[in-house]
Write an enzyme that holds these catalytic residues in place. Structure first.
Site, short mmCIF file in Angstrom:
data_model
loop_
_atom_site.label_atom_id
_atom_site.label_comp_id
_atom_site.label_asym_id
_atom_site.label_seq_id
_atom_site.Cartn_x
_atom_site.Cartn_y
_atom_site.Cartn_z
N HIS A 189 -18.90 62.56 35.43
CA HIS A 189 -18.82 61.38 36.30
C HIS A 189 -20.12 60.58 36.35
O HIS A 189 -20.13 59.45 36.82
CB HIS A 189 -18.35 61.78 37.71
CG HIS A 189 -19.41 62.38 38.58
ND1 HIS A 189 -19.50 63.72 38.82
CD2 HIS A 189 -20.42 61.81 39.28
CE1 HIS A 189 -20.52 63.95 39.64
NE2 HIS A 189 -21.09 62.82 39.93
N ASP A 223 -15.25 68.01 34.93
CA ASP A 223 -16.38 67.11 35.16
C ASP A 223 -17.64 67.68 34.47
O ASP A 223 -18.52 68.21 35.13
CB ASP A 223 -16.59 66.94 36.68
CG ASP A 223 -17.66 65.92 37.01
OD1 ASP A 223 -18.00 65.11 36.12
OD2 ASP A 223 -18.15 65.94 38.15
N GLY A 278 -26.92 62.47 43.81
CA GLY A 278 -28.12 62.47 42.96
C GLY A 278 -28.39 63.83 42.34
O GLY A 278 -29.21 63.94 41.43
N SER A 317 -25.85 65.60 41.12
CA SER A 317 -24.77 65.79 40.16
C SER A 317 -25.29 66.02 38.76
O SER A 317 -26.29 65.41 38.36
CB SER A 317 -23.88 64.55 40.12
OG SER A 317 -23.02 64.59 41.20
N GLY A 318 -24.58 66.84 38.03
CA GLY A 318 -24.96 67.13 36.65
C GLY A 318 -25.99 68.23 36.56
O GLY A 318 -26.17 68.84 35.51
N1 ARG Z 1 -21.43 63.90 42.93
C1 ARG Z 1 -22.70 63.89 43.52
C2 ARG Z 1 -23.68 63.17 42.58
O1 ARG Z 1 -23.27 62.27 41.90
C3 ARG Z 1 -23.09 65.25 43.94
C4 ARG Z 1 -22.37 65.59 45.18
C5 ARG Z 1 -22.53 66.97 45.58
N2 ARG Z 1 -22.06 67.01 46.91
C6 ARG Z 1 -21.95 68.12 47.63
N3 ARG Z 1 -21.60 68.04 48.87
N4 ARG Z 1 -22.21 69.27 47.09
O2 ARG Z 1 -24.87 63.35 42.65
#
Ligand code: ARG
Length: 843
Positions: free
Chosen positions: A87, A139, A241, A243-244
């Protein structure tokens, strides 16, 4: 990531890797030979609830930049390969070009010179064909670097698990990243990599936690290939932030990457652990993508039989975490009550919002000590953080006080819960008004007033800008209106000086929902500024105030109506004719007035402005008499059954005004009250109809069925067109008389001696007064419209609606009546039948 669905049609924009097969003669031979090189940092605690990492502790952590800014995390799995989340690269179903991205390796703090760090361009971004959106899984993404990373103490690959690898539920693993430290709260400078210890949650546990609907009844399905880590009580998590980035677990001295940060519901919320892409199930996909590159990622064999950690809760009946805030040990006890002691002045009331922080009005402070229940002495204050707008904006009259030492939370003291910005307090919520700031205790046994939340529509339209649309559930409201039992203020003295906080209960848990607006003057209920708009500031400052998800969202069958509503069109003098929903303590018709004439007769009257009631002349003045009798009026009554104190208002009538009519006695009288009745949910002026027939409106005769018990009834009527009315009663009607036809049976009709009024509800939703009953009649009403000039002259604040081109009165002596009409006048039904036939007969 917000749960934002992306279009499901993601075309695989993955191009074949140029040269991937030419590198070396052997395509296989991955893995084992490099096993020794992965997952071992050189020997040397945001992320939500985490702390600064030691430099070099997570040498595989990379930062992915786009346009010079950090967007996502990733992990180095081989010199030329980085694992991340799909994503991060897919926007609206399309893969962003690899050339936009760069990979920062060996970074610790992202501010200032990046010692030992280096950057690599991205040659290709690979995403699984079946990835469409985060909540549907898959993902993950692989980035092929344009040139291999320079391995060293600060840059090393992590180990990948094989498909057969089992991570034990309950295992303590670590997530790392430069993401937000709370919802909507950026990692502060110098942007040091954050780490947090997270427990792996078993699939059933995670499913169970997420199966409980969140705010607005949202649920989410955990799918195969996803993995959860965190804690039922929340407070430690990854966030936007991160993510990944990797979730890594240590086994036999090596770090394996168990997951890729993918999404969550908010960050660190209770019962909403972070969701990660499980890496093990994607062994084959990863191997397929990196085929031919040498050295490739390492997939060491699992050396160790996984055992469920001791911590893992029983999966069958998962233990959801309960709120740690907002629980009152017994009714009326406020364990978060904090009194800020200001020498030489009254204590200032605030609320404990976390172990270390008290929220109170900023206007309170000079010098501070805080008293908490069950604490031997006053707490010392270490820091005061006023809201930046505190001195010029009442809605931001807030300050946070940090205690010198955190207190142990127990039954008391205990913090109150705070709402997230999207919280929607349902109409009818049970609330309390508690002391706030330099408030004085309410008179009577209870320092807290009981209250019930009124609909957002009513509150917004009464106080807000009219014609504006009402914020739908999920958008922060501009105001909150609770109905409460207030002692009737002495005439002229409004309840002006005592500040209050509004606490509302959901499932036994108390939320601090709002603080009172001192500027709303005499209006009752006073409007409360919603606290939810301050949630981000409070959590930013306190790093740990208890923001809780909404606990009640079942808003019943009518509830959804609150969505996309607009306020009725404006009148010059503010709101009129707004009927509060739900009915406040049974008061359905806040403008309906009992007019008690000289102790014997009771007439209906209608509140048309704070100090004026309109009634039928014949009801308030004896025939022939001109002396003003002794008249009392009562508002906010629902029948003779006594209403709670504070909802009943009574006034004396000090004057009766009649228009100058030639000959006949004028039908309408204005009663002047001894003092104003300030608008409230149980006493609110109606709008006045400017004239003509309100076409398309639904109209009602409102009165009492029985003048003894005076329970209000409303009988649905339609107002007859002027021509029919004129013809029906030809020659006997004074000009400006309206006639109605009852739509239902006789049962709902009001008795006639009290002279009931005729009201209509406009399309905008406000109620207008159209007429008052003519003496002794159920069908004939003296219209308000023709008296507009007279009424407006006497009552400056009368709410006449703007004229809107309604059909006007029939010309005098109009001669177009069918011959039989006059004879039918005894029976309007028969007359209507005749009139409906007339056009046919004429055709
Ligand atoms: N999808 C988010 C990103 O783009 C990370 C979200 C993680 N959220 C959580 N509650 N664990 O950085």
């Amino acid at each position: 990531v917000r749960l934002q669905p992306l279009p499901a049609s993601l075309s695989p924009a993955i191009s074949p890797i140029p040269g991937a097969f030419q590198d070396s003669g052997k395509a296989a031979g991955l893995g084992e030979s490099h096993v020794g090189d992965c997952g071992r940092p050189e020997p040397s605690a945001r992320i939500v609830g985490g702390s600064d990492a030691q430099p070099g502790r997570w040498p595989w952590q990379v930062s992915l930049h786009q346009n010079g800014g950090h967007i996502c995390g990733g992990s180095l799995i081989a010199p030329s390969w980085v694992l991340s989340a799909a994503h991060c690269f897919v926007t609206n179903g399309t893969l962003e070009p690899a050339t936009e991205w760069s990979v920062l390796l060996g970074v610790h703090s992202q501010d200032g010179p990046l010692d030992g760090a280096h950057v690599r361009a991205v040659a290709a971004v690979l995403v699984p064909d079946n990835y469409s959106s985060v909540e549907l899984g898959a993902d993950l993404a692989l980035l092929r670097l344009a040139s291999p990373a320079r391995l060293g103490p600060a840059v090393r690959p992590v180990c990948l698990p094989r498909a057969s690898h089992r991570f034990a539920p309950g295992a303590a693993c670590w997530a790392t990243g430069w993401g937000d430290i709370q919802e909507a709260d950026r990692l502060p400078l110098p942007w040091v990599l954050q780490e947090v210890e997270l427990r792996l949650l078993g699939e059933a546990t995670c499913r169970c936690l997420y199966s409980r609907p969140g705010p607005f009844n949202l649920t989410f399905q955990l799918l195969p290939g996803m993995l959860c880590a965190g804690y039922p009580e929340g407070r430690r998590d990854t966030c936007q932030g991160d993510s990944g980035g990797p979730l890594v677990c240590e086994e036999g001295g090596r770090w394996f990457q168990a997951g890729i940060t993918s999404f969550g519901f908010g960050c660190g919320r209770r019962n909403r652990p972070g969701v990660f892409t499980a890496v093990a199930p994607y062994e084959a996909w990863i191997r397929e993508q990196v085929i031919g590159s040498e050295p490739g990622p390492a997939f060491p064999t699992q050396s160790w039989e996984p055992q469920a950690g001791p911590w893992e809760p029983r999966d069958e009946n998962c233990t959801v975490a309960l709120p740690e805030c907002g629980i009152a040990p017994r009714p009326g006890a406020w364990p978060w009550e904090a009194r800020v002691m200001v020498p030489g002045s009254r204590p200032c009331h605030g609320a404990l919002v976390s172990e270390s922080w008290v929220l109170a009005p900023a206007s309170c402070f000079l010098d501070w000590r805080v008293l908490l229940p069950s604490r031997p002495r006053a707490e010392l204050v270490a820091r005061l953080v006023p809201h930046e707008n505190a001195s010029w904006d009442d809605a931001s009259d807030l300050a946070l006080l940090q205690l010198l030492a955190p207190v142990n939370l127990s039954t008391a003291p205990r913090p109150v819960c705070l709402p997230h910005p999207e919280h929607y307090f349902l109409p009818r919520s049970r609330c309390r008004l508690a002391l706030w700031g330099r408030g004085e205790p309410a008179p009577g046994p209870n320092a807290q007033l009981e209250a019930e939340l009124l609909s957002g529509w009513w509150c917004h339209c009464l106080y807000g800008r009219q014609g504006a649309s009402v914020p739908p559930p999920g958008d922060p409201p501009l105001a909150l209106c609770p109905a409460y039992q207030e002692e009737e203020e002495e005439a002229g003295r409004c309840w002006n000086y005592s500040h209050r906080s509004l606490l509302c209960q959901e499932e036994g848990t108390w939320f601090l929902a709002g603080i009172s607006d001192l500027s709303s003057g005499c209006l009752r209920p006073r409007v409360f500024y919603p606290l939810q708009t301050h949630g981000p500031w409070i959590s930013h400052v306190t790093r740990g105030a208890y923001l809780e998800d909404q606990l009640t969202w079942d808003w019943g069958p009518e509830g959804e109506e609150t969505e996309t509503q607009t306020c009725p069109p404006p009148t010059e003098h503010g709101a009129c004719g707004l009927r509060p929903e739900p009915a406040v303590m049974g008061v359905l018709w806040p403008w309906l007035v009992e007019v008690h004439v000289a102790g014997d007769r009771v007439c209906t009257g209608i509140l048309v402005a704070p100090g004026w009631v309109l009634a039928a002349t014949h009801c308030v003045l004896r025939p022939g008499s001109t002396t003003v009798p002794y008249i009392e009026v009562y508002l906010g009554r629902a029948g003779v059954s006594p209403l709670p104190q504070g909802h009943q208002v009574s006034r004396l009538v000090i004057g009766i005004r009649l228009p100058r009519h030639l000959g006949l006695r004028p039908p309408l009288a204005l009663l002047e009250l001894s003092s104003r009745v300030e608008p409230s949910p149980s006493a609110l002026p109606i709008c006045l109809h400017p004239g003509g027939i309100p076409l398309g409106a639904s109209c009602w005769v409102l009165g009492w069925k029985d003048p003894q018990d005076r329970v209000p009834v409303a009988a649905a009527v339609s107002i007859l067109m002027p021509r029919l009315c004129h013809c029906l009663y030809q020659g006997v009607l004074p000009p400006g008389t309206l006639c109605v036809l009852y739509l239902e049976g006789q049962e709902d009709r009001c008795e006639v001696t009290s002279a009931p009024p005729l009201l209509c509800q406009t399309e905008g939703g406000s109620w207008v007064l159209v007429g008052m009953a003519v003496r002794g009649s159920r069908e004939l009403f003296a219209a308000i419209g023709p008296e507009e000039a007279w009424i407006s002259q006497i009552v400056g604040e009368a709410h006449f609606l703007p004229p809107s081109g309604y059909p006007h009165w029939p010309p005098e002596g109009s001669d177009l009546c069918p011959p039989d009409m006059a004879r039918a006048s005894g029976s309007p039904q028969a007359a209507l039948f005749l009139l409906l036939l007339t056009p046919l007969l004429q055709a």
